[in-house]
Design a protein around this motif. Structure first.
Motif, short mmCIF file in Angstrom:
data_model
loop_
_atom_site.label_atom_id
_atom_site.label_comp_id
_atom_site.label_asym_id
_atom_site.label_seq_id
_atom_site.Cartn_x
_atom_site.Cartn_y
_atom_site.Cartn_z
N PRO A 51 -2.67 -5.22 -2.68
CA PRO A 51 -3.46 -4.49 -3.68
C PRO A 51 -4.85 -4.13 -3.17
CG PRO A 51 -2.40 -6.37 -4.71
CD PRO A 51 -2.19 -6.49 -3.22
N LEU A 52 -5.46 -4.99 -2.38
CA LEU A 52 -6.78 -4.68 -1.82
C LEU A 52 -6.69 -3.49 -0.88
CD1 LEU A 52 -9.77 -5.27 -1.50
CD2 LEU A 52 -9.17 -6.94 0.26
N ALA A 53 -5.66 -3.43 -0.06
CA ALA A 53 -5.48 -2.30 0.85
C ALA A 53 -5.29 -1.00 0.07
CB ALA A 53 -4.27 -2.54 1.76
N HIS A 54 -4.56 -1.05 -1.03
CA HIS A 54 -4.38 0.13 -1.88
C HIS A 54 -5.71 0.57 -2.48
CE1 HIS A 54 0.17 0.38 -2.35
NE2 HIS A 54 -0.04 -0.62 -1.52
N LEU A 55 -6.49 -0.37 -2.97
CA LEU A 55 -7.80 -0.05 -3.55
C LEU A 55 -8.70 0.61 -2.50
CD1 LEU A 55 -10.00 -0.17 -5.75
CD2 LEU A 55 -10.54 -2.46 -4.88
N LEU A 56 -8.77 0.02 -1.31
CA LEU A 56 -9.61 0.58 -0.25
C LEU A 56 -9.14 1.97 0.16
CD1 LEU A 56 -10.16 -2.62 1.90
CD2 LEU A 56 -11.76 -1.54 0.31
N HIS A 57 -7.83 2.17 0.21
CA HIS A 57 -7.30 3.49 0.54
C HIS A 57 -7.75 4.53 -0.49
CE1 HIS A 57 -4.50 6.60 1.81
NE2 HIS A 57 -4.12 6.70 0.55
N HIS A 58 -7.66 4.19 -1.77
CA HIS A 58 -8.07 5.12 -2.83
C HIS A 58 -9.57 5.37 -2.81
CE1 HIS A 58 -4.29 5.86 -4.86
NE2 HIS A 58 -4.00 4.59 -4.66
N ILE A 59 -10.35 4.35 -2.52
CA ILE A 59 -11.81 4.54 -2.43
C ILE A 59 -12.14 5.48 -1.28
CG2 ILE A 59 -13.98 3.38 -1.86
CD1 ILE A 59 -12.89 0.95 -3.48
N LYS A 60 -11.54 5.25 -0.13
CA LYS A 60 -11.80 6.10 1.04
C LYS A 60 -11.35 7.54 0.79
CE LYS A 60 -11.58 2.48 4.50
NZ LYS A 60 -10.85 1.93 5.67
N ALA A 61 -10.32 7.71 -0.02
CA ALA A 61 -9.82 9.06 -0.32
C ALA A 61 -10.62 9.72 -1.44
CB ALA A 61 -8.35 8.98 -0.70
N GLY A 62 -11.60 9.00 -2.00
CA GLY A 62 -12.42 9.56 -3.07
C GLY A 62 -11.78 9.51 -4.43
N ARG A 63 -10.77 8.64 -4.59
CA ARG A 63 -10.07 8.53 -5.86
C ARG A 63 -10.32 7.19 -6.56
NH1 ARG A 63 -4.42 10.34 -3.34
NH2 ARG A 63 -4.89 8.44 -2.24
N GLY A 64 -11.24 6.37 -6.03
CA GLY A 64 -11.43 5.02 -6.54
C GLY A 64 -12.38 4.87 -7.62
#
Length: 64
Positions: A51-64
């Motif tokens: 779940p942390l990896a998913h959160l970081l992925h979304h933040i980096k993609a500007g969707r977090g």
């Protein structure tokens, strides 16, 4: 209640020095990930790596 890690690592995005404006991460043998802010070290979030990896992925993609 889980046992927090003994060793915390400061985020490289927090800059250098010993200030209280940083995010810290620690892991445990139970493969839990703990996150805390340095200005409130007794309060932390606990999750697992996926779940942390998913959160970081979304933040980096500007969707977090």
């Amino acid at each position: 209640m889980t046992t927090p890690p003994v060793d915390w690592q400061k985020s490289s995005f927090s800059g250098s020095g010993d200030g209280n404006a940083c995010v810290e991460l620690g892991t445990t043998a139970a493969q839990l990930v703990h996150l805390r802010e340095s200005d409130t070290p007794t309060t932390h979030l606990t999750t697992t790596p996926v779940p942390l990896a998913h959160l970081l992925h979304h933040i980096k993609a500007g969707r977090g």
